[in-house]
Each structure stands twice: as C-alpha cells, then as structure tokens.
Design a protein around this motif. Structure first.
Motif, PDB file in Angstrom:
ATOM      1  N   ASP A 112     -43.662  19.454 -32.743  1.00 44.64           N
ATOM      2  CA  ASP A 112     -43.245  18.828 -31.482  1.00 44.64           C
ATOM      3  C   ASP A 112     -41.770  19.097 -31.202  1.00 44.64           C
ATOM      4  OD1 ASP A 112     -45.772  17.802 -31.147  1.00 44.64           O
ATOM      5  OD2 ASP A 112     -45.290  15.837 -32.012  1.00 44.64           O
ATOM      6  N   MET A 113     -40.952  19.027 -32.244  1.00 49.49           N
ATOM      7  CA  MET A 113     -39.511  19.241 -32.061  1.00 49.49           C
ATOM      8  C   MET A 113     -39.209  20.683 -31.668  1.00 49.49           C
ATOM      9  SD  MET A 113     -37.617  16.861 -34.923  1.00 49.49           S
ATOM     10  CE  MET A 113     -38.502  17.397 -36.379  1.00 49.49           C
ATOM     11  N   LEU A 114     -39.933  21.620 -32.253  1.00 48.10           N
ATOM     12  CA  LEU A 114     -39.741  23.030 -31.889  1.00 48.10           C
ATOM     13  C   LEU A 114     -40.158  23.278 -30.442  1.00 48.10           C
ATOM     14  CD1 LEU A 114     -41.016  24.707 -35.184  1.00 48.10           C
ATOM     15  CD2 LEU A 114     -38.684  24.798 -34.278  1.00 48.10           C
ATOM     16  N   GLU A 115     -41.242  22.634 -30.024  1.00 45.93           N
ATOM     17  CA  GLU A 115     -41.674  22.758 -28.625  1.00 45.93           C
ATOM     18  C   GLU A 115     -40.649  22.148 -27.687  1.00 45.93           C
ATOM     19  OE1 GLU A 115     -45.511  20.948 -28.468  1.00 45.93           O
ATOM     20  OE2 GLU A 115     -46.547  22.661 -29.396  1.00 45.93           O
ATOM     21  N   TYR A 116     -40.062  21.005 -28.096  1.00 40.82           N
ATOM     22  CA  TYR A 116     -39.039  20.368 -27.262  1.00 40.82           C
ATOM     23  C   TYR A 116     -37.809  21.260 -27.160  1.00 40.82           C
ATOM     24  CZ  TYR A 116     -35.705  16.924 -25.525  1.00 40.82           C
ATOM     25  OH  TYR A 116     -34.759  16.268 -24.777  1.00 40.82           O
ATOM     26  N   ALA A 117     -37.434  21.891 -28.284  1.00 41.42           N
ATOM     27  CA  ALA A 117     -36.275  22.789 -28.267  1.00 41.42           C
ATOM     28  C   ALA A 117     -36.503  23.943 -27.296  1.00 41.42           C
ATOM     29  CB  ALA A 117     -36.013  23.326 -29.674  1.00 41.42           C
ATOM     30  N   SER A 118     -37.721  24.481 -27.302  1.00 46.46           N
ATOM     31  CA  SER A 118     -38.056  25.573 -26.384  1.00 46.46           C
ATOM     32  C   SER A 118     -37.990  25.102 -24.931  1.00 46.46           C
ATOM     33  CB  SER A 118     -39.451  26.087 -26.718  1.00 46.46           C
ATOM     34  OG  SER A 118     -39.845  27.084 -25.808  1.00 46.46           O
ATOM     35  N   LYS A 119     -38.450  23.877 -24.699  1.00 49.20           N
ATOM     36  CA  LYS A 119     -38.460  23.327 -23.344  1.00 49.20           C
ATOM     37  C   LYS A 119     -37.037  23.130 -22.811  1.00 49.20           C
ATOM     38  CE  LYS A 119     -40.020  19.225 -20.810  1.00 49.20           C
ATOM     39  NZ  LYS A 119     -40.690  17.906 -20.920  1.00 49.20           N
ATOM     40  N   ILE A 120     -36.152  22.526 -23.645  1.00 56.79           N
ATOM     41  CA  ILE A 120     -34.792  22.276 -23.139  1.00 56.79           C
ATOM     42  C   ILE A 120     -34.000  23.570 -23.033  1.00 56.79           C
ATOM     43  CG2 ILE A 120     -34.715  19.887 -23.960  1.00 56.79           C
ATOM     44  CD1 ILE A 120     -33.043  20.745 -26.308  1.00 56.79           C
ATOM     45  N   GLU A 121     -34.381  24.583 -23.834  1.00 56.50           N
ATOM     46  CA  GLU A 121     -33.720  25.879 -23.706  1.00 56.50           C
ATOM     47  C   GLU A 121     -33.991  26.469 -22.324  1.00 56.50           C
ATOM     48  OE1 GLU A 121     -32.893  29.595 -26.759  1.00 56.50           O
ATOM     49  OE2 GLU A 121     -34.727  28.403 -26.953  1.00 56.50           O
ATOM     50  N   GLU A 122     -35.250  26.298 -21.868  1.00 59.96           N
ATOM     51  CA  GLU A 122     -35.603  26.770 -20.528  1.00 59.96           C
ATOM     52  C   GLU A 122     -34.850  25.987 -19.459  1.00 59.96           C
ATOM     53  OE1 GLU A 122     -39.782  26.513 -20.019  1.00 59.96           O
ATOM     54  OE2 GLU A 122     -40.253  27.948 -21.623  1.00 59.96           O
ATOM     55  N   GLU A 123     -34.709  24.676 -19.669  1.00 56.58           N
ATOM     56  CA  GLU A 123     -34.010  23.848 -18.685  1.00 56.58           C
ATOM     57  C   GLU A 123     -32.522  24.193 -18.634  1.00 56.58           C
ATOM     58  OE1 GLU A 123     -33.460  19.131 -17.434  1.00 56.58           O
ATOM     59  OE2 GLU A 123     -34.859  19.665 -19.039  1.00 56.58           O
ATOM     60  N   ILE A 124     -31.946  24.466 -19.799  1.00 56.30           N
ATOM     61  CA  ILE A 124     -30.522  24.872 -19.833  1.00 56.30           C
ATOM     62  C   ILE A 124     -30.341  26.159 -19.043  1.00 56.30           C
ATOM     63  CG2 ILE A 124     -28.707  25.786 -21.353  1.00 56.30           C
ATOM     64  CD1 ILE A 124     -29.689  23.751 -23.466  1.00 56.30           C
ATOM     65  N   ASP A 125     -31.295  27.070 -19.222  1.00 57.21           N
ATOM     66  CA  ASP A 125     -31.225  28.339 -18.485  1.00 57.21           C
ATOM     67  C   ASP A 125     -31.341  28.087 -16.980  1.00 57.21           C
ATOM     68  OD1 ASP A 125     -31.348  31.333 -18.353  1.00 57.21           O
ATOM     69  OD2 ASP A 125     -33.324  30.880 -17.503  1.00 57.21           O
ATOM     70  N   GLU A 126     -32.206  27.144 -16.598  1.00 56.99           N
ATOM     71  CA  GLU A 126     -32.358  26.806 -15.185  1.00 56.99           C
ATOM     72  C   GLU A 126     -31.059  26.263 -14.604  1.00 56.99           C
ATOM     73  OE1 GLU A 126     -35.545  24.137 -14.482  1.00 56.99           O
ATOM     74  OE2 GLU A 126     -37.106  25.676 -14.560  1.00 56.99           O
ATOM     75  N   ILE A 127     -30.433  25.330 -15.341  1.00 55.47           N
ATOM     76  CA  ILE A 127     -29.207  24.704 -14.841  1.00 55.47           C
ATOM     77  C   ILE A 127     -28.057  25.709 -14.811  1.00 55.47           C
ATOM     78  CG2 ILE A 127     -27.475  22.913 -15.308  1.00 55.47           C
ATOM     79  CD1 ILE A 127     -29.738  21.207 -16.497  1.00 55.47           C
ATOM     80  N   THR A 128     -27.967  26.506 -15.871  1.00 53.16           N
ATOM     81  CA  THR A 128     -26.877  27.504 -15.948  1.00 53.16           C
ATOM     82  C   THR A 128     -26.993  28.521 -14.816  1.00 53.16           C
ATOM     83  OG1 THR A 128     -26.901  27.247 -18.358  1.00 53.16           O
ATOM     84  CG2 THR A 128     -25.720  29.134 -17.473  1.00 53.16           C
TER      85      THR A 128
END
Length: 575
Positions: free
Chosen positions: A323-339
């Motif tokens: 679950d934590m690895l999936e969450y890390a992947s999810k927030i990585e995508e969100e960081i890319d979206e915001i950046t």
C-alpha cells in the motif's frame, strides 16, 4: 406485502396484532376509534417522525413491529446490501420501532439496530402512505423525474447506465481540475507536503512484501529453542541404534527375505524399501537443518528495528508495504502534475470538454426518451381521470432542460447543467377547470379533486414503484355518488398490483374489500382501548349497512349493502 402488524402501548392501543392478506384491506369504524392511529403506527414503522405523545399513558414505551414478505427482485434487497442489513432468501423483512417515555427512538431491521434514516430508506421501498395531508413522492416535484423514468424503466435503463459512466468520469476530472487550479498558496503547501512524504518513503527503501518476510523471520528467531528442539527430537527419533530407521531397516530386510516365497509380499517389500529411503533422505535434511540453524541476537534486533520503522510509516501511508509503495507512486504523479501544472491543466481541460460533450449527447438521448414518454403518460393519466369523472382535466408532464453556467457544457448553443439524472427537470402539471392554466401538482387545492388525481397517478405508478404496500387514509373524503363508486374501483384496481390498506367512510370502497376490518373502542376499568376485528361475509353486510345510514340498520340498508357487495364481486370478476 405487510403480513403481520403488532402494536403495543401506542396511543389508545393497549395491544393488537393484525394479520393482513393480499389485495384490498379496508378498515372502517366510528370516528376516534383508532383507525388513523394504526396508520400512524405503520408510518412510524417506515421511518416517520415519532413523539413521546404516542406512548400510552402509564406505560414506559410504545412498540411497533411489522413483518413484510417480498420476492427476490424487490428493491429492498439492494437497500439491505447498501446498509449492511441481511435479508434472507425467504424474503422476510421485520421492521421494529420502539419509542420510550424519555423520547428515545430505537429502530431495528431484521434484528439489526439501524438509524432512523436507514429505517426510512428501507421503509420507503416497502410502504407508500397517502393521507389527506401527506402525498409523499407523487406530490414532491423532486421525485417526478424518478417516477417518469420508472414508467419507462426498460427503455431508458441502457441510456441511463451509459450516462452515469460518462457523468462519473466527467465529475472526477472536473474535481481534479478544480483542485489543481486552487490558489497558489494552497498548491504550494500541498506540494511541500507531498515532497516531504515522498522523500520519507524513498529514504525508507521499501521492498514489496518486506514486512511479511520480516515477520516470518522474526517468528523463527524468537522461537529458536522450540524450532531447534523440534528438529533435534525428530532426527533422534529416526536415526541411531534401535531408532525409527533401524527398525524400518529390519522390517524391510524381513520382507525381502520372504518375498521369494509369496508373490503378494513382493509389492509390500518394494513399498517398504521406498519408505525407508524417503525417511533416510529426510534424516539427512534434518541434520543439515540443525547444522545451519543458528541464533543471531543482532539480526533479531535489526528486524525489530526495521519492523518498528515500517509500522510507523504504515500509520501514515498504508496498512502494508505494498500500500505504501502504491501511495508513493500516486503522490509522485501528483507532484509531477503540480510541478507541471499548466500543461496538466490544459490536458484536464480538454478531457473535461470531451467528456462533457459525450455526456451531453447521452443526456440528449435520455431527454428525447423522456419527452416521448411524457406524452404517453399524459394520455394514460387522462384516461384514468376520465374514469373518475374528471374528463375535462388536463395533465401534462413538463420535461425541461436545466440552464447551466458559463463553465458548463453547451447544448444547442446554450450552457446546460449536468446532474446525475441528465440535464432534465420533470414536473407534473394539471388543471381541472377548462380555461385555467396548468399548475404544479402540489398546488391543486380542491380536496375531492386531489383525491381523484392522486388515485389516477397511483393507479399507474403503483405497477412501477415496486412498493409492497400502498396505504390510503381517508383519501375519499369529499366525494359521493358516482365519483365514490369510481374511486372504489380505482382503489381496487391498485390492489391488483400492490397490497392496499385503506381507511374509508365510503360504503362503495368497503364493498370492494377482499378483507374488511372493523376498528372499535372498548372501555374497561375506565381505560379506553382499540379492538380490531376481521369481519365475516355476513358481518361485512351489516357494517356497510351502518356506513350507509350512519345509525341503526334497516332492511332497506341491508339490502342496499348486499347489492353493493354483489356489484363489487361482479366488478372484480370482470377486472
């Protein structure tokens, strides 16, 4: 249908238990005998608002319980799954409501405690109550769109299903767009938080299923003594002089020496040899296990430390390492979206536009189906009203498109507002007087006309609503003569598709009853109670006779009552 109703210490009711049957059940009796109190009890059972005033004087609580039986296609099963209430394959649903003297309300469905809201949701699929002052869904304009869709459920369902899929995607992308285009300060704060979380997860150097592997290794190290002793005892039991393998070797040799004299022993000797060599190989493995087994306290400390770290992270990011690895992947995508916010906003905006167009096209298809059906519905309702001597009445189902805001999708050059049911609003309009404008259904004033309008609507919609029991509380007030007979026939018609319970003062309605129940007052020891009696065929004629005269029976009124019963029987046979 409502099969059994039990009421205890409710208003003037001491204790009654009523068994209801299919078809039309009519409740009659003098004013104040307690007829409407029984309907009040059923209304509370379906989630109506309670009051301590309902608790019988001198008692601690009022108790109401109803048993309903439904088939497997009934919508109550879906409601049960939605709220975690088990409804068995026998199709039995028990609703229970208790109101205490202190004002506390306790609700149960099939023995499970539920909130009043859940009781109301489930009760609405089982009971539809219509009184002079309350008309529920038929009078509420917000429900008219649901009633129209129910009227054409088979035709409209595929389009509704496809629209829901598009609308859900449209709403999801739109929500993401709004989140990403929030003010700069909130976006910056969100970015800082996500970057911190990602760093923490990356520094943890997580491996898939690491927590499960460590838990297994820790269990082995913490139980080192038991594991070693178990292997040691198993090895010693098998290997050595006078041990398992020694005796097995003796048995194998004995069979080999005798197998030449008995063909049947040859197979047994072969199986014995195979068993011996399998166990011998097993002893070698046990020996290797003992040699490799060692207790490392430092390793155990490392495991404990790592598991503590993983558990700390689990409280923040997920229940497992996966679950934590999936969450890390999810927030990585969100960081890319915001950046890269601007490019992502452009992408989302295009998705919103495309999904909006697709949803509007499907909503237009739904609109066309509803518009066509509205004309058919108007014709059917006019036929029903004509039967009720409102032939000059005019009924219309108004299907209009909701006007949207500038950021909403466009249709036919105008912005439209998309909602879960499409972009339509549906309103039932009626006028009973030629030359008068059509008005919304709930604004029609005449009591007698309202009764007939409601019966016409229920006659049609009762087939589609799936409600187990339809209840009418003195809906025939203000009518007489030929209108009374027409109302009686309509109520009986509704009972063909749904169980109907009806409180009535009209002899014509009482004559149509499949079951006739008389409600009376009884005063014993200076306490008033309600008595419920199911009437026989002969008693029905007497009761209808009293309803005709309002006083004592006469030979003429008895004959008239019998004539009404005969006409009712003939009508039901021809229906």
């Amino acid at each position: 249908m409502l099969t059994e109703l039990s009421i205890k210490d409710f208003a003037i009711i001491n204790q009654v238990s009523i068994t209801f049957k299919e078809g039309l059940t009519v409740l009659t009796g003098e004013t104040g005998a307690g007829k409407s109190i029984i309907i009040d009890a059923i209304q509370l059972l379906s989630g109506g608002r309670g009051s301590v005033e309902f608790v019988r004087h001198g008692t601690n609580k009022a108790e109401i319980e109803g048993l309903f039986t439904v088939d497997m296609t009934h919508p109550v099963f879906q409601k049960g799954r939605q709220f975690g209430v088990e409804i068995g394959e026998d199709g039995m649903v028990v609703l229970q409501r208790v109101i205490t003297r202190q004002g506390k309300s306790i609700c149960r469905v099939n023995g499970k405690l539920v909130t009043l809201g859940i009781l109301r949701e489930i009760g609405s699929t089982l009971i539809d109550i219509h009184t002079q002052h309350e008309t529920q869904s038929l009078m509420n304009p917000e429900h008219h769109i649901d009633l129209l869709d129910m009227f054409i459920i088979d035709e409209i369902s595929p389009s509704i299903e496809e629209y829901h899929r598009l609308y859900s995607s449209y709403q999801t992308v739109k929500k993401r767009y709004n989140e990403l285009s929030e003010n700069e300060q909130e976006v910056a704060q969100r970015l800082d938080l996500l970057q911190f979380q990602l760093r923490e997860l990356q520094q943890a150097d997580l491996r898939p299923f690491e927590d499960e592997e460590l838990e297994e290794e820790r269990k082995k190290l913490m139980n080192y003594e038991k594991v070693y002793q178990g292997i040691h005892d198993a090895y010693n039991a098998l290997y050595g002089e006078q041990k398992g393998l020694d005796w097995l070797s003796l048995a194998m040799t004995s069979l080999e020496n005798t197998s030449d004299y008995d063909n049947q022993l040859e197979k047994l000797s072969e199986e014995m040899s195979n068993s011996y060599y399998v166990l011998e190989e097993l002893t070698f493995q046990l020996s290797n296990q003992m040699a490799e087994l060692e207790f490392d306290p430092e390793r155990l400390n490392d495991i404990e430390s790592r598991l503590n770290e993983l558990n700390r992270l689990k409280k923040k990011y997920g229940q497992t390492v996966k679950d934590m690895l999936e969450y890390a992947s999810k927030i990585e995508e969100e960081i890319d979206e915001i950046t890269n916010k601007d490019s992502h906003l452009d992408k989302l905006e295009k998705q919103i536009t495309e999904l909006g167009k697709d949803a509007v096209l499907e909503a237009k298809n739904i609109h066309d189906i509803r518009t066509k059906a509205s004309k058919h519905l108007a014709r059917m309702i006019h036929e029903e009203l004509t039967d009720l001597y409102l032939e000059k009445a005019s009924f219309q189902t108004n299907v209009e498109i909701k006007e949207g805001r500038p950021d909403d999708p466009e249709f036919d050059g105008k912005h439209v507002r998309l909602i879960s049911s499409g972009f339509d609003t549906v309103t039932f309009l009626i006028t009973t007087n030629p030359g008068e404008p059509l008005k919304e259904l709930h604004k029609v004033a005449s009591g007698g006309e309202m009764s007939r309008i409601m019966l016409a609507l229920k006659r049609i919609f009762s087939r589609h609503q799936g409600v187990t029991s339809v209840i009418f509380d003195e809906v025939d007030t203000g009518v007489s003569g030929r209108v009374a007979q027409a109302i009686a026939e309509k109520i009986q018609g509704i009972s063909i598709d749904s169980q109907v319970l009806c409180i009535s003062h009209l002899p014509q309605v009482a004559a149509m009853a499949d079951t006739h129940i008389r409600i009376e007052k009884d005063v014993t020891n200076d306490r008033t109670s309600t008595v419920v009696t199911e009437l026989s065929a002969g008693e029905k004629a007497d009761e209808i006779s009293r309803m005709i005269t309002g006083a004592e029976m006469t030979d003429t009124t008895i004959e008239h009552a019998k004539e009404l019963l005969a006409l009712a029987t003939k009508h039901k046979q021809n229906a």
